[in-house]
Write a protein that holds these residues in place. Structure first.
Motif, PDB file in Angstrom:
ATOM      1  N   UNK A 195      30.212 -47.662  27.495  1.00  0.00           N
ATOM      2  CA  UNK A 195      30.396 -49.074  27.112  1.00  0.00           C
ATOM      3  C   UNK A 195      29.120 -49.911  27.056  1.00  0.00           C
ATOM      4  N   UNK A 196      28.021 -49.253  26.828  1.00  0.00           N
ATOM      5  CA  UNK A 196      26.790 -49.990  26.597  1.00  0.00           C
ATOM      6  C   UNK A 196      26.799 -50.582  25.184  1.00  0.00           C
ATOM      7  N   UNK A 197      26.361 -51.827  25.046  1.00  0.00           N
ATOM      8  CA  UNK A 197      26.303 -52.393  23.692  1.00  0.00           C
ATOM      9  C   UNK A 197      25.011 -52.048  22.937  1.00  0.00           C
ATOM     10  N   UNK A 198      24.364 -50.955  23.319  1.00  0.00           N
ATOM     11  CA  UNK A 198      23.115 -50.591  22.654  1.00  0.00           C
ATOM     12  C   UNK A 198      23.351 -49.855  21.345  1.00  0.00           C
ATOM     13  N   UNK A 199      22.442 -50.051  20.426  1.00  0.00           N
ATOM     14  CA  UNK A 199      22.460 -49.277  19.188  1.00  0.00           C
ATOM     15  C   UNK A 199      21.558 -48.051  19.326  1.00  0.00           C
ATOM     16  N   UNK A 232      27.964 -42.823  19.712  1.00  0.00           N
ATOM     17  CA  UNK A 232      27.574 -43.756  18.655  1.00  0.00           C
ATOM     18  C   UNK A 232      26.173 -44.329  18.766  1.00  0.00           C
ATOM     19  N   UNK A 233      25.342 -43.746  19.629  1.00  0.00           N
ATOM     20  CA  UNK A 233      23.967 -44.242  19.749  1.00  0.00           C
ATOM     21  C   UNK A 233      23.045 -43.484  18.802  1.00  0.00           C
ATOM     22  N   UNK A 234      21.941 -44.136  18.472  1.00  0.00           N
ATOM     23  CA  UNK A 234      20.911 -43.461  17.696  1.00  0.00           C
ATOM     24  C   UNK A 234      19.749 -43.202  18.642  1.00  0.00           C
ATOM     25  N   UNK A 235      19.254 -41.965  18.626  1.00  0.00           N
ATOM     26  CA  UNK A 235      18.239 -41.597  19.616  1.00  0.00           C
ATOM     27  C   UNK A 235      16.805 -41.735  19.115  1.00  0.00           C
ATOM     28  N   UNK A 236      15.977 -42.267  19.993  1.00  0.00           N
ATOM     29  CA  UNK A 236      14.549 -42.391  19.709  1.00  0.00           C
ATOM     30  C   UNK A 236      13.803 -41.620  20.797  1.00  0.00           C
ATOM     31  N   UNK A 237      12.966 -40.688  20.407  1.00  0.00           N
ATOM     32  CA  UNK A 237      12.158 -39.955  21.387  1.00  0.00           C
ATOM     33  C   UNK A 237      10.826 -40.664  21.571  1.00  0.00           C
ATOM     34  N   UNK A 238      10.446 -40.898  22.825  1.00  0.00           N
ATOM     35  CA  UNK A 238       9.172 -41.563  23.121  1.00  0.00           C
ATOM     36  C   UNK A 238       8.109 -40.532  23.472  1.00  0.00           C
ATOM     37  N   UNK A 239       6.876 -40.864  23.214  1.00  0.00           N
ATOM     38  CA  UNK A 239       5.765 -40.045  23.719  1.00  0.00           C
ATOM     39  C   UNK A 239       5.597 -38.700  23.054  1.00  0.00           C
ATOM     40  N   UNK A 240       5.799 -38.649  21.743  1.00  0.00           N
ATOM     41  CA  UNK A 240       5.563 -37.390  21.023  1.00  0.00           C
ATOM     42  C   UNK A 240       4.056 -37.212  20.868  1.00  0.00           C
ATOM     43  N   UNK A 241       3.528 -36.217  21.573  1.00  0.00           N
ATOM     44  CA  UNK A 241       2.073 -36.079  21.620  1.00  0.00           C
ATOM     45  C   UNK A 241       1.531 -34.910  20.819  1.00  0.00           C
ATOM     46  N   UNK A 242       2.416 -34.060  20.321  1.00  0.00           N
ATOM     47  CA  UNK A 242       1.902 -32.900  19.581  1.00  0.00           C
ATOM     48  C   UNK A 242       2.863 -32.486  18.472  1.00  0.00           C
ATOM     49  N   UNK A 243       2.329 -31.706  17.565  1.00  0.00           N
ATOM     50  CA  UNK A 243       3.135 -31.190  16.461  1.00  0.00           C
ATOM     51  C   UNK A 243       4.271 -30.308  17.009  1.00  0.00           C
ATOM     52  N   UNK A 244       3.956 -29.550  18.073  1.00  0.00           N
ATOM     53  CA  UNK A 244       4.969 -28.664  18.659  1.00  0.00           C
ATOM     54  C   UNK A 244       6.156 -29.469  19.188  1.00  0.00           C
ATOM     55  N   UNK A 245       5.859 -30.565  19.881  1.00  0.00           N
ATOM     56  CA  UNK A 245       6.925 -31.425  20.405  1.00  0.00           C
ATOM     57  C   UNK A 245       7.757 -32.000  19.266  1.00  0.00           C
ATOM     58  N   UNK A 246       7.060 -32.443  18.248  1.00  0.00           N
ATOM     59  CA  UNK A 246       7.734 -33.041  17.096  1.00  0.00           C
ATOM     60  C   UNK A 246       8.707 -32.039  16.480  1.00  0.00           C
ATOM     61  N   UNK A 247       8.233 -30.798  16.314  1.00  0.00           N
ATOM     62  CA  UNK A 247       9.076 -29.783  15.684  1.00  0.00           C
ATOM     63  C   UNK A 247      10.296 -29.462  16.531  1.00  0.00           C
ATOM     64  N   UNK A 248      10.091 -29.407  17.852  1.00  0.00           N
ATOM     65  CA  UNK A 248      11.230 -29.127  18.740  1.00  0.00           C
ATOM     66  C   UNK A 248      12.283 -30.224  18.617  1.00  0.00           C
ATOM     67  N   UNK A 249      11.806 -31.456  18.567  1.00  0.00           N
ATOM     68  CA  UNK A 249      12.740 -32.583  18.459  1.00  0.00           C
ATOM     69  C   UNK A 249      13.475 -32.565  17.129  1.00  0.00           C
ATOM     70  N   UNK A 250      12.774 -32.152  16.096  1.00  0.00           N
ATOM     71  CA  UNK A 250      13.416 -32.037  14.788  1.00  0.00           C
ATOM     72  C   UNK A 250      14.499 -30.956  14.823  1.00  0.00           C
ATOM     73  N   UNK A 251      14.213 -29.855  15.540  1.00  0.00           N
ATOM     74  CA  UNK A 251      15.182 -28.766  15.649  1.00  0.00           C
ATOM     75  C   UNK A 251      16.496 -29.238  16.266  1.00  0.00           C
ATOM     76  N   UNK A 252      16.389 -30.077  17.314  1.00  0.00           N
ATOM     77  CA  UNK A 252      17.629 -30.525  17.958  1.00  0.00           C
ATOM     78  C   UNK A 252      18.249 -31.723  17.224  1.00  0.00           C
ATOM     79  N   UNK A 253      17.617 -32.177  16.189  1.00  0.00           N
ATOM     80  CA  UNK A 253      18.213 -33.224  15.371  1.00  0.00           C
ATOM     81  C   UNK A 253      17.952 -34.641  15.837  1.00  0.00           C
ATOM     82  N   UNK A 254      16.982 -34.815  16.717  1.00  0.00           N
ATOM     83  CA  UNK A 254      16.670 -36.165  17.180  1.00  0.00           C
ATOM     84  C   UNK A 254      16.235 -37.022  15.980  1.00  0.00           C
ATOM     85  N   UNK A 255      16.866 -38.194  15.869  1.00  0.00           N
ATOM     86  CA  UNK A 255      16.716 -38.970  14.628  1.00  0.00           C
ATOM     87  C   UNK A 255      15.355 -39.690  14.488  1.00  0.00           C
TER      88      UNK A 255
END
Ligand code: C2E
Ligand code: MG
Ligand code: MG
Ligand code: MG
Length: 287
Positions: A195-199, A232-255
């Motif tokens: 019941x959080x009103x966050x988007x 119903x939330x949209x996820x934002x990943x903070x602190x992406x410091x490398x290409x490897x991290x970015x790719x992993x997040x893309x794999x799990x579908x982080x928006x």
């Protein structure tokens, strides 16, 4: 006189305590002065859509151009601003600045649809009259409150949960977007997720950093992403410091995501003509 102190049992302040107290009083005075003479500046960090790499918007991060110590980050002064309530004055300025930036971007091609994320103190939610003031301030400064993403972290409703949630719901009704910041940093609870009103939910940097270690951590982020999305939330990943991290997040579908690998926080350099606003994000410019 020293004699009357006996063996020193009545000496409450040793030198290091005295120094701490003086440092704290100095900081408080300097902060007051900083508000008066506008020593603050805002650094913008890009938030990207991780699949299309399009820009969702920017998060503004407060900086203090201290007269002698140079550029300070929030960890060096935010606690004092919070403690004394000065944060409310500072954030009034932040919101005015950000609304001005939105107006300028409105006339630009590149960032016409950009959002701006603003970190706010929980005081806005729980202190009497603050919420009304905040909404008034936003109304005066922009006709598009929906371009603002107000970020709060869980400390904002740790103590006065119901009051804070009520405030958040009012803000949502008012029309701004809301983000839960630093999710997973503290003792984040699943209880409230329904019941959080966050988007948006912003996954704390510590999660993202742990992606480097092993695949269990990736499962955790994946599970959180699935759970968040279900609610119903949209996820934002903070602190992406490398290409490897970015790719992993893309794999799990982080928006969405942000981090030094995508773009470092930087000042915006305003072109003379408002229709030609350029954001300078020089890779080498740190904090
Ligand atoms: P936050 O809201 O979680 O903001 C993200 C922080 O992570 C920022 O630190 C940013 O510079 C840093 N960051 C971004 N990408 C990376 C990365 O890839 N790696 C690493 N290690 N760090 C990254 P910053 O600017 O020092 O701000 C710290 C916190 O201060 C912010 O955390 C925010 O909660 C708070 N803050 C900033 N501006 C304001 C403000 O105007 N009002 C209030 N109340 N709090 C603010
Ligand atoms: Mg934030
Ligand atoms: Mg924050
Ligand atoms: Mg955060």
């Amino acid at each position: 006189q020293a004699k009357s102190l006996g063996r020193g049992r009545y000496v409450f302040f040793d030198d290091s305590m005295r120094e701490k107290i003086i440092a704290s009083m100095t900081l408080e005075q300097e902060l007051r002065q900083a508000i008066k003479s506008k020593q603050f500046e805002l650094h913008y960090q890009k938030i990207s859509d991780l699949t299309s790499t399009k820009t969702l918007g920017f998060e503004v991060l407060l900086r203090w151009q201290h007269p002698t110590k140079g550029l300070l980050t929030p960890s060096e002064f935010l606690f004092m601003a919070e403690e004394t309530g000065m944060i409310l004055d500072i954030e009034t300025w932040v919101i005015e600045e950000v609304c001005l930036q939105l107006k300028l971007w409105k006339k630009s091609k590149e960032y016409e649809h950009a959002y701006i994320g603003v970190n706010l103190s929980g005081r806005h939610l729980i202190q009497a009259n603050q919420l009304t003031k905040l909404m008034g301030l936003i109304s005066i400064n922009t006709v598009e409150p929906e371009r603002l993403i107000l970020e709060f972290n869980e400390s904002a409703f740790a103590r006065h949960t119901e009051l804070a949630l009520k405030g958040l719901r009012k803000l949502k009704e008012f029309g701004v977007k809301l983000a839960l910041d630093d999710y997973g940093a503290g003792l984040s609870s699943f209880n409230f997720l329904h019941n959080y009103p966050f988007e948006f939910i912003k996954l704390d940097r510590s999660f993202i950093r742990s992606l480097n270690n092993n695949d269990k951590n990736l499962s955790l982020v994946k599970a959180l992403h699935e759970l968040g999305t279900k609610f119903g939330y949209r996820l934002v990943a903070e602190g992406i410091e490398s290409e490897a991290m970015l790719q992993k997040l893309q794999t799990v579908g982080c928006e969405f995501g942000q981090g030094y690998h995508i773009s470092r926080p930087a000042k915006i350099v305003q072109a003379k003509s408002a229709s030609n606003v350029v954001a300078m994000h020089r890779a080498q410019q740190s904090l």
